[in-house]
Write an enzyme that holds these catalytic residues in place. Structure first.
Site, short mmCIF file in Angstrom:
data_model
loop_
_atom_site.label_atom_id
_atom_site.label_comp_id
_atom_site.label_asym_id
_atom_site.label_seq_id
_atom_site.Cartn_x
_atom_site.Cartn_y
_atom_site.Cartn_z
N HIS A 144 0.83 -1.20 0.00
CA HIS A 144 0.00 0.00 0.00
C HIS A 144 0.87 1.25 0.00
O HIS A 144 2.04 1.20 0.37
CB HIS A 144 -0.86 0.07 1.28
CG HIS A 144 -1.71 -1.12 1.54
ND1 HIS A 144 -3.05 -1.14 1.26
CD2 HIS A 144 -1.41 -2.32 2.09
CE1 HIS A 144 -3.56 -2.31 1.63
NE2 HIS A 144 -2.58 -3.04 2.14
N GLU A 210 2.54 -0.96 4.45
CA GLU A 210 2.32 0.42 4.04
C GLU A 210 3.68 1.07 3.73
O GLU A 210 4.62 0.96 4.53
CB GLU A 210 1.62 1.21 5.14
CG GLU A 210 0.18 0.81 5.39
CD GLU A 210 -0.79 1.48 4.42
OE1 GLU A 210 -0.34 2.28 3.58
OE2 GLU A 210 -2.00 1.19 4.51
N HIS A 250 -2.52 -3.07 -3.41
CA HIS A 250 -3.92 -2.92 -3.03
C HIS A 250 -4.79 -2.73 -4.27
O HIS A 250 -5.95 -3.16 -4.31
CB HIS A 250 -4.07 -1.72 -2.08
CG HIS A 250 -5.35 -1.71 -1.31
ND1 HIS A 250 -5.68 -0.71 -0.42
CD2 HIS A 250 -6.41 -2.58 -1.29
CE1 HIS A 250 -6.87 -0.97 0.11
NE2 HIS A 250 -7.32 -2.09 -0.40
N ASP A 262 -2.83 1.76 -5.15
CA ASP A 262 -1.62 1.40 -4.39
C ASP A 262 -0.85 0.26 -5.06
O ASP A 262 -1.47 -0.65 -5.60
CB ASP A 262 -1.99 0.91 -2.99
CG ASP A 262 -2.88 1.86 -2.22
OD1 ASP A 262 -3.79 2.43 -2.83
OD2 ASP A 262 -2.69 2.01 -1.00
#
Length: 279
Positions: A144, A210, A250, A262
């Site tokens: 992400h 992330e 993502h 993402d």
């Protein structure tokens, strides 16, 4: 015919001259320097930038050995001239380009073979936003972007129970890796999703990572992030025997299609896959 040998004084002068020349030789330091760093390697970088005309001697003298704003600006200018991402971070690609510019030869860092990745150092930053996997095995890794370039704020948001979002790991701009949720828990990162077109609970079967980036496609991912992400992803794929096709973004799993982009349009998937050994 007799050959006149140099006197001891001449020999001493020649030796001293050679030593002085060697001492003033400017070389590129090892990669891994960024704003706020201090020490002889930063001074070595500054000397190289002075030699190449990206810093003046006066500018370097204001903060010798300190990676400040002027050094960062000089690194960005050099990166721009060499058509590299202008991050201001002195990473592997920048180091290779600097070495070449100084007249040296470039070397490609060895790629760690798949199945040989140790877990990189992580900083514990627990988030309350998780639940149980309920017996699901990890077989997927989802990447992400955080939608901002502020790692501190991103970390705070994912640790806030009111946000109801999290991930297992966050890779900051400087390459530091934070672990928010244990691998054995179900982090809340994928939302409504499917895997290869089949509806499924992606959160229950995946590790979410992330990456601090605004996701605009205009902000470059840093050298430090690619390096950290390669090590972390390689380790996780090794540990959980994740198939290559299940390393996804993502954007690949979000429903409906187009809901997410993402990790970002400019993310270098080929570089990551090649680094892991699955390209």
């Amino acid at each position: 015919m007799s050959i006149r040998l140099p006197s001891s004084a001449t020999t001493t002068r020649l030796t001293t001259t050679k030593a002085a020349a060697a001492a003033t030789t400017v070389t590129a330091p090892a990669a891994g320097l960024g704003k706020g760093d201090k020490g002889p390697k930063v001074k070595q970088l500054q000397d190289a930038l002075v030699k190449l005309g990206y810093l003046t001697k006066a500018q370097a003298a204001t903060g010798p050995g300190t990676f400040g704003a002027q050094t960062e600006a000089a690194v960005k200018k050099f990166q721009g001239d060499k058509k590299l991402p202008t991050t201001g971070y002195y990473g592997e690609q920048t180091a290779a380009a600097l070495k070449k510019a100084l007249g040296g030869t470039t070397t490609t860092p060895p790629t760690q073979p798949p199945g040989k990745f140790d877990k990189p150092a992580v900083i514990s930053a627990p988030s309350p936003n998780y639940d149980e996997r309920k017996g699901a095995d990890v077989d997927t890794i989802v990447l992400h972007h955080t939608a901002s370039n502020d790692g501190k704020a991103d970390l705070s948001w994912m640790r806030n129970p009111k946000s109801e979002v999290s991930a297992h790991y966050m890779v900051d701009r400087d390459g530091k890796i934070y672990q928010l949720v244990g691998d054995d828990k179900r982090a809340w990162h994928a939302g409504k999703s499917e895997l290869h077109g089949v509806p499924t609970d992606v959160n229950a079967r995946s590790i979410g990572i992330e990456i601090v980036n605004d996701g605009s496609g205009k902000t470059a991912f840093t050298e430090a992030q690619y390096k950290a992400l390669t090590q972390l992803t390689g380790h996780l794929m090794q540990k959980y025997d994740v198939p290559a096709k299940n390393l996804v973004g993502h954007a690949d799993v979000a429903v409906p299609k187009g809901r997410k982009n993402d990790p970002a349009p400019n993310f270098d998937w080929n570089r990551l896959r090649k680094g892991i050994g699955i390209a």
